[in-house]
Design a protein around this motif. Sequence first.
Motif, PDB file in Angstrom:
ATOM      1  N   SER A 100       4.206   3.872 -51.242  1.00 60.85           N
ATOM      2  CA  SER A 100       2.875   3.312 -51.450  1.00 60.85           C
ATOM      3  C   SER A 100       2.242   3.067 -50.085  1.00 60.85           C
ATOM      4  N   GLU A 101       1.179   3.831 -49.787  1.00 65.31           N
ATOM      5  CA  GLU A 101       0.565   3.823 -48.464  1.00 65.31           C
ATOM      6  C   GLU A 101      -0.943   4.005 -48.600  1.00 65.31           C
ATOM      7  N   VAL A 102      -1.647   3.811 -47.517  1.00 66.93           N
ATOM      8  CA  VAL A 102      -3.093   4.010 -47.515  1.00 66.93           C
ATOM      9  C   VAL A 102      -3.345   5.403 -46.947  1.00 66.93           C
ATOM     10  N   SER A 103      -3.132   6.399 -47.798  1.00 68.16           N
ATOM     11  CA  SER A 103      -3.166   7.791 -47.359  1.00 68.16           C
ATOM     12  C   SER A 103      -4.598   8.303 -47.268  1.00 68.16           C
ATOM     13  N   ARG A 104      -4.833   9.161 -46.285  1.00 65.87           N
ATOM     14  CA  ARG A 104      -6.146   9.751 -46.089  1.00 65.87           C
ATOM     15  C   ARG A 104      -6.019  11.281 -45.952  1.00 65.87           C
ATOM     16  N   GLY A 105      -5.787  11.780 -44.751  1.00 68.06           N
ATOM     17  CA  GLY A 105      -5.717  13.222 -44.565  1.00 68.06           C
ATOM     18  C   GLY A 105      -4.416  13.808 -45.093  1.00 68.06           C
ATOM     19  N   ALA A 106      -4.488  15.047 -45.566  1.00 69.91           N
ATOM     20  CA  ALA A 106      -3.300  15.792 -45.978  1.00 69.91           C
ATOM     21  C   ALA A 106      -3.509  17.247 -45.605  1.00 69.91           C
ATOM     22  N   ALA A 107      -2.568  17.801 -44.849  1.00 74.66           N
ATOM     23  CA  ALA A 107      -2.626  19.204 -44.444  1.00 74.66           C
ATOM     24  C   ALA A 107      -1.495  19.945 -45.124  1.00 74.66           C
ATOM     25  N   PRO A 127      -0.368  -7.638 -46.048  1.00 72.18           N
ATOM     26  CA  PRO A 127      -1.270  -7.640 -44.888  1.00 72.18           C
ATOM     27  C   PRO A 127      -2.308  -6.523 -44.905  1.00 72.18           C
ATOM     28  N   PHE A 128      -2.080  -5.474 -45.682  1.00 72.34           N
ATOM     29  CA  PHE A 128      -3.027  -4.363 -45.761  1.00 72.34           C
ATOM     30  C   PHE A 128      -3.094  -3.912 -47.219  1.00 72.34           C
ATOM     31  N   PRO A 129      -3.768  -4.684 -48.074  1.00 71.33           N
ATOM     32  CA  PRO A 129      -3.680  -4.507 -49.533  1.00 71.33           C
ATOM     33  C   PRO A 129      -4.557  -3.381 -50.079  1.00 71.33           C
ATOM     34  N   PHE A 130      -4.281  -2.179 -49.627  1.00 71.31           N
ATOM     35  CA  PHE A 130      -5.051  -1.013 -50.061  1.00 71.31           C
ATOM     36  C   PHE A 130      -4.144   0.148 -50.478  1.00 71.31           C
ATOM     37  N   HIS A 131      -2.846  -0.026 -50.420  1.00 72.02           N
ATOM     38  CA  HIS A 131      -1.938   1.115 -50.560  1.00 72.02           C
ATOM     39  C   HIS A 131      -1.714   1.515 -52.021  1.00 72.02           C
ATOM     40  N   GLN A 132      -1.513   2.826 -52.197  1.00 73.08           N
ATOM     41  CA  GLN A 132      -1.241   3.418 -53.506  1.00 73.08           C
ATOM     42  C   GLN A 132      -0.235   4.550 -53.335  1.00 73.08           C
ATOM     43  N   THR A 133       0.394   4.930 -54.429  1.00 71.80           N
ATOM     44  CA  THR A 133       1.318   6.060 -54.395  1.00 71.80           C
ATOM     45  C   THR A 133       0.543   7.366 -54.546  1.00 71.80           C
ATOM     46  N   LYS A 134       1.276   8.482 -54.499  1.00 66.52           N
ATOM     47  CA  LYS A 134       0.668   9.798 -54.568  1.00 66.52           C
ATOM     48  C   LYS A 134       0.729  10.342 -55.997  1.00 66.52           C
ATOM     49  N   LEU A 135      -0.002  11.424 -56.251  1.00 61.58           N
ATOM     50  CA  LEU A 135      -0.036  12.039 -57.577  1.00 61.58           C
ATOM     51  C   LEU A 135       0.229  13.534 -57.462  1.00 61.58           C
TER      52      LEU A 135
END
Length: 586
Positions: free
Chosen positions: A456-463, A424-432
């Motif tokens: 696997s998520e659609v990640s944006r901000g990271a603090a 349903p939200f085909p943009f997700h990727q894992t982290k590096l």
Amino acid sequence: MPRPYHAALVAMLAFACNQAPTDRTAAPPRADTHQPWFVEAAESSGLDFVHVNGMSGKYHYAEIIGSGVALLDYDNDGDLDVLFVQGQPLDDAGRTSRSAGPSGPAYVPLKSQGARLFRNDLRVAPDGTRTLHFTDVTRESHLETHGYGMGVAVGDIDNDGCVDVYVTNLGANQLFRNNCDGTFTDVTKTSGTAAPSWSVSAAFLDYDLDGYLDLFVGGYLNYTVEGDLRCAGASGRPDYCSPNVYRPLPSHLFHNNGNGTFTDVTAKAGMSQDFGPALGVSTADFDGDGWMDIFVADDRHENQLWMNQHDGTFRNLGVVSGAAMSAHGLVKSGMGVDAGDVDNDGDEDIVVTNLTGEGTDVYVNDGRGTFEETAARSGVAYPSLGFTGFGTAWFDVDNDGWLDLLAVNGAVRTIDALRQRGDPFPFHQTKLLFRNAGVGRFEDATSSGGPALALSEVSRGAAFGDVDNDGDVDVVVSNNNGRARLLLNQIGSRKHWLGVRLTGTEGSRDMLGARLGVVLGDGTTRWRRSRSDGSYASANDPRIVVGLGDATAVRSVQIVWPDGRKEERTDVPIDRYTTIAEGVSK
């Protein structure tokens, strides 16, 4: 835009990097390969936040961009609280609009969830056991946001020792003054900092060394929902547009007048004519002249490096410096950014995350503000080709004294393989996660990060900051249209460390831009800087954590304050946090 043959080449490389094993031959043995380096603890700690991008199936461009997150000690109790920026519906069913001047309409929601502030109620038992719990204090804090939220910057604008908050939006931004009693007051109108267009990342810095934090706000695109264009992906199906179908907006530089008001000095500073779609912002003294400079990661445009001219003006030396484009002179889609001394030679190096197929860029500084792009040689470029990177930072994950690299990822155009599976939200990727081997090379250590990095998520901000005060750096991730994550570091506290908070006289504001040098027993020095900016649309812990590895003592600590004054301390203990106020002896 990339040439057609280049686009085809990077697409093939992106596919290949997902098929081939990662080369780890340059890295030393890991301390522990059995226990994961991170655990995900958002739900267990009460950090219950779900971002809403308002997606309606119409592919409004703004839906896929945000949003950010901030780590800040808003109540001055010594631990880090968390502020999430929130989205909302953008179509006619979920908003109304009104005029907001020449930059277009600002969007006023019929019903807005708004940003959410979580207080950290960390408890530490006598035996050192930590219990981490967050409480939603949004309502009682009076931190009420309006509009479609994008990013956040934090800094003490009035030097009262209480950190203030600036929220960027699609439309007018908001500035909140901390009342030092657990509440905030919206001072946007009186401060003159609304910047009613579309901005994503912002940063506080004292660019003129007058002792007050000024504000840089990156302008993104001249976009409105009414003017939203319709675009298609590679499959021919509707998809989010590329940013180059919209015109970029100029950024803004606001000078702090020291009385609660700001003046827009963008034109006076020489920054009004040269601009691109700004996404990531990092401030540091890149040429070692004692004045803060500004690096801007631009989307499908040359990055900008605004060098401070010491007279209130800046010059964009991005192209001249070598940090504007790739090693091959190609413009990329810069999003996340950070500056730090990755090779321990005393100057500030830069990382920029980019679009899938472009790879992350690593710009190594020669100490004079001239950079060499070394991502391919260092081992970062190849593994990152298959990812669209957003929030990122140089940080010492294992406290061995070398800055490592984390990037949180999520596509901005449909991943067709996911769509075909009915996602349903085909943009997700894992982290590096890349571990610094200390010889100009990085190893891909993502697998060591454990299941938390495999989400696997659609990640944006990271603090980035030490959320549980155990001496290592944790990460809070804001996911687009998804649940937030708290990545607790499990490896860094196994090594020795030194933590310092640098403040003004008698404990006033955090001295953003101040530099700390930790001199080890062998005479080598590790330099780090106090900063809250960087990453993507987010704000970091201003405290400095320096990994010491197996060292059980340090020879001295050197401090270079923002005004150039220098101090040396020989009484700073390790394995704990120490607050050092400028000009105040212990």
